[in-house]
Design an enzyme around this catalytic site. Sequence first.
Site, PDB file in Angstrom:
ATOM      1  N   LEU A   7       0.798  -1.073  -0.006  1.00 33.36           N
ATOM      2  CA  LEU A   7      -0.032  -0.096  -0.175  1.00 33.36           C
ATOM      3  C   LEU A   7       0.988   1.278  -0.099  1.00 33.36           C
ATOM      4  CD1 LEU A   7      -3.000  -0.938   2.395  1.00 33.36           C
ATOM      5  CD2 LEU A   7      -2.428  -1.609  -0.014  1.00 33.36           C
ATOM      6  N   ARG A  14       1.415  14.828   6.812  1.00 30.31           N
ATOM      7  CA  ARG A  14       2.200  15.345   7.813  1.00 30.31           C
ATOM      8  C   ARG A  14       3.556  15.490   7.344  1.00 30.31           C
ATOM      9  NH1 ARG A  14       0.020  11.145  12.446  1.00 30.31           N
ATOM     10  NH2 ARG A  14      -0.948  10.186  10.428  1.00 30.31           N
ATOM     11  N   GLY A  77      -9.379   4.131   2.691  1.00 27.91           N
ATOM     12  CA  GLY A  77      -9.380   2.864   3.689  1.00 27.91           C
ATOM     13  C   GLY A  77      -8.212   2.017   3.019  1.00 27.91           C
ATOM     14  N   ALA A 420      59.232  28.136 -10.710  1.00 30.44           N
ATOM     15  CA  ALA A 420      58.007  28.618  -9.945  1.00 30.44           C
ATOM     16  C   ALA A 420      57.154  29.815 -10.673  1.00 30.44           C
ATOM     17  CB  ALA A 420      58.495  28.968  -8.537  1.00 30.44           C
TER      18      ALA A 420
HETATM   19  C1  UD1 Z   1      -3.545   1.310  10.107  1.00 27.38           C
HETATM   20  C2  UD1 Z   1      -4.396  -0.136  10.735  1.00 27.38           C
HETATM   21  C3  UD1 Z   1      -3.856  -0.126  12.155  1.00 27.38           C
HETATM   22  C4  UD1 Z   1      -2.530  -0.314  12.221  1.00 27.38           C
HETATM   23  C5  UD1 Z   1      -1.737   0.847  11.691  1.00 27.38           C
HETATM   24  C6  UD1 Z   1      -0.148   0.447  11.958  1.00 27.38           C
HETATM   25  C7  UD1 Z   1      -6.426  -0.175   9.231  1.00 27.38           C
HETATM   26  C8  UD1 Z   1      -7.994   0.063   9.475  1.00 27.38           C
HETATM   27  N1  UD1 Z   1      -5.749   0.251  10.360  1.00 27.38           N
HETATM   28  O1  UD1 Z   1      -3.763   2.412  10.567  1.00 27.38           O
HETATM   29  O2  UD1 Z   1      -4.680  -1.052  12.746  1.00 27.38           O
HETATM   30  O3  UD1 Z   1      -2.191  -0.328  13.617  1.00 27.38           O
HETATM   31  O4  UD1 Z   1      -2.030   0.855  10.343  1.00 27.38           O
HETATM   32  O5  UD1 Z   1       0.547   1.822  11.277  1.00 27.38           O
HETATM   33  O6  UD1 Z   1      -5.723  -0.692   8.408  1.00 27.38           O
HETATM   34  N2  UD1 Z   1      -3.341   3.615   2.541  1.00 27.38           N
HETATM   35  C9  UD1 Z   1      -3.503   3.574   0.975  1.00 27.38           C
HETATM   36  N3  UD1 Z   1      -4.954   3.906   0.793  1.00 27.38           N
HETATM   37  C10 UD1 Z   1      -5.760   4.038   1.585  1.00 27.38           C
HETATM   38  C11 UD1 Z   1      -5.716   3.952   2.969  1.00 27.38           C
HETATM   39  C12 UD1 Z   1      -4.209   3.919   3.402  1.00 27.38           C
HETATM   40  O7  UD1 Z   1      -2.995   3.114   0.433  1.00 27.38           O
HETATM   41  O8  UD1 Z   1      -7.119   4.250   1.164  1.00 27.38           O
HETATM   42  C13 UD1 Z   1      -1.926   3.427   3.043  1.00 27.38           C
HETATM   43  C14 UD1 Z   1      -1.556   4.506   3.437  1.00 27.38           C
HETATM   44  O9  UD1 Z   1      -0.676   5.246   2.366  1.00 27.38           O
HETATM   45  C15 UD1 Z   1      -0.462   4.016   4.470  1.00 27.38           C
HETATM   46  C16 UD1 Z   1      -1.148   2.567   4.963  1.00 27.38           C
HETATM   47  O10 UD1 Z   1      -2.035   2.299   3.908  1.00 27.38           O
HETATM   48  O11 UD1 Z   1       0.819   3.591   3.973  1.00 27.38           O
HETATM   49  C17 UD1 Z   1      -1.783   2.848   6.516  1.00 27.38           C
HETATM   50  O12 UD1 Z   1      -2.818   3.701   6.251  1.00 27.38           O
HETATM   51  P1  UD1 Z   1      -3.187   4.590   7.485  1.00 27.38           P
HETATM   52  O13 UD1 Z   1      -4.222   5.615   7.135  1.00 27.38           O
HETATM   53  O14 UD1 Z   1      -2.112   5.451   8.044  1.00 27.38           O
HETATM   54  O15 UD1 Z   1      -3.610   3.549   8.391  1.00 27.38           O
HETATM   55  P2  UD1 Z   1      -3.609   3.928  10.381  1.00 27.38           P
HETATM   56  O16 UD1 Z   1      -4.652   4.622  10.507  1.00 27.38           O
HETATM   57  O17 UD1 Z   1      -2.385   4.285  10.582  1.00 27.38           O
END
Ligand code: UD1
Length: 452
Positions: A7, A14, A77, A420
């Site tokens: 992913l 941030r 998500g 030189a």
């Molecule tokens: C997620 C997990 C959480 C875990 C945490 C660890 C879920 C719902 N939650 O939360 O349980 O403890 O990671 O860091 O999975 N991403 C996409 N597309 C999306 C959403 C996210 O590619 O639609 C990628 C983001 O770029 C990121 C990763 O997935 O690299 C995690 O997404 P993020 O939204 O950071 O999840 P967390 O809320 O941190």
Amino acid sequence: MLDIVVLAAGQGTRMKSSLPKVLHPIGGKPMLGHVLDSARQLGDAKIHLVVGHGSERVQESFAAADVDFVSQTEQLGTGHAVQQALPVLRQNSTVLILYGDVPLTPSSLLKQLVDCVSEDSMGLLTVNLKDPTGYGRIIRNDQHDVVAIVEQKDATEEQLVIREGNTGMMAVASEDLKRWLPALSAENAQGEYYLTDIIAMAQAEGKRIVTEKVENEYLVQGVNNRHQQAQLERYYQLSQAEQLMQAGVTLLDPERFDCRGSLSVGRDVVIDVNCVFEGDVILGDGVVVGANCVIGNCSIGTGTQIKPFTSIDGAQMAEDCDIGPYARVRPGTVLAKGAKLGNFVETKKANIGEGSKVNHLTYIGDSDIGSKVNVGAGTITCNYDGVNKSKTTIGDGAFIGSNSSLVAPVTIGAGATVGAGSTVTSEVPDDHLGVARGKQRNIKNWKRPVKQ
Ligand code: UD1
Ligand code: CA
């Protein structure tokens, strides 16, 4: 058969950067590069990269035969992200889910996770956290079996005290994913399709959720901001420093050592504080690197000494050379055994022969210098006429007097001497003295002006 879904669609708000988050480096390599390196060590797998924000730059950087790109145009998500890859997952494969912003997970751990998958089980990587804030919590029943993951924002007071967190990394049979993902709902605190909800689905079907627990948080830590990036950078550098010390290198301070590439070392190498190594660097036996040097893409022979504040890029040095302090050694510099470059000496595309000395305040570019040559302080090879670069050749045993300008193309013969302060514009034959400067006049009874 292994399908790896990585992913990498999130924006990384941030980071406050115009560079997509997964392209930010740790140890000089994009985070996503670390993830793909670990993934590839698992052997013959297909890698599916889910891209969204900054997808063009990510695709440019990571196009490869074993990678396909899956686009997620709206980030709804983690469950939704993996769902985008469903059509390209192969039948009856094992699917490993990784994150482009979690760079330091070793492949050994990923291998263990993949091995958790069977007909009736899946694998989940969890971590015991000092502070689990922000992480999904692992919910276990009385038998200690995992039954669900609850996200921070959906958790009850009792669930929030759980210290076992979800790393996000998991391994699942492709046929199971194809059943579960379309059944996800976004009815939760964040209105997102949570990948983590498949855990409860697995449990409801009677599948075993086999967990691998990581003790070292850094190995599963994600990067959301510059602070976390810096934390992982320090962790990464310190672990490289540890490895080098185990290999027999003396590091005067392992906390002030940085390698942004690969460094291979012989025996009894000594590296003083604040040195940075970039690209591929090879240090032979007994090489000593003084404080505050930046050294990239070069090989340095046995016993060579690099003194403080030296910058080296794209050079080859034989054994027993002596460089710096304050030398700038640029690409295409090749030094034979025992050559010496002193303070404020710059070289570029220069062959410098055995035992030759260029000790002070000199520029040597586009030059071939033989052995046992002495180049005096302040000598400049004038290699550039504003349009073309030209070559300077200096024969064995020549002596170049201080403050000489050698206007290329020009040849100084073997055993020749340059007086030189000369501006040399034509050949000095072997064993001749070349002097090209105004003749000295002395004026008798000269009176200095007096103030009126
Ligand atoms: C997620 C997990 C959480 C875990 C945490 C660890 C879920 C719902 N939650 O939360 O349980 O403890 O990671 O860091 O999975 N991403 C996409 N597309 C999306 C959403 C996210 O590619 O639609 C990628 C983001 O770029 C990121 C990763 O997935 O690299 C995690 O997404 P993020 O939204 O950071 O999840 P967390 O809320 O941190
Ligand atoms: Ca995250």
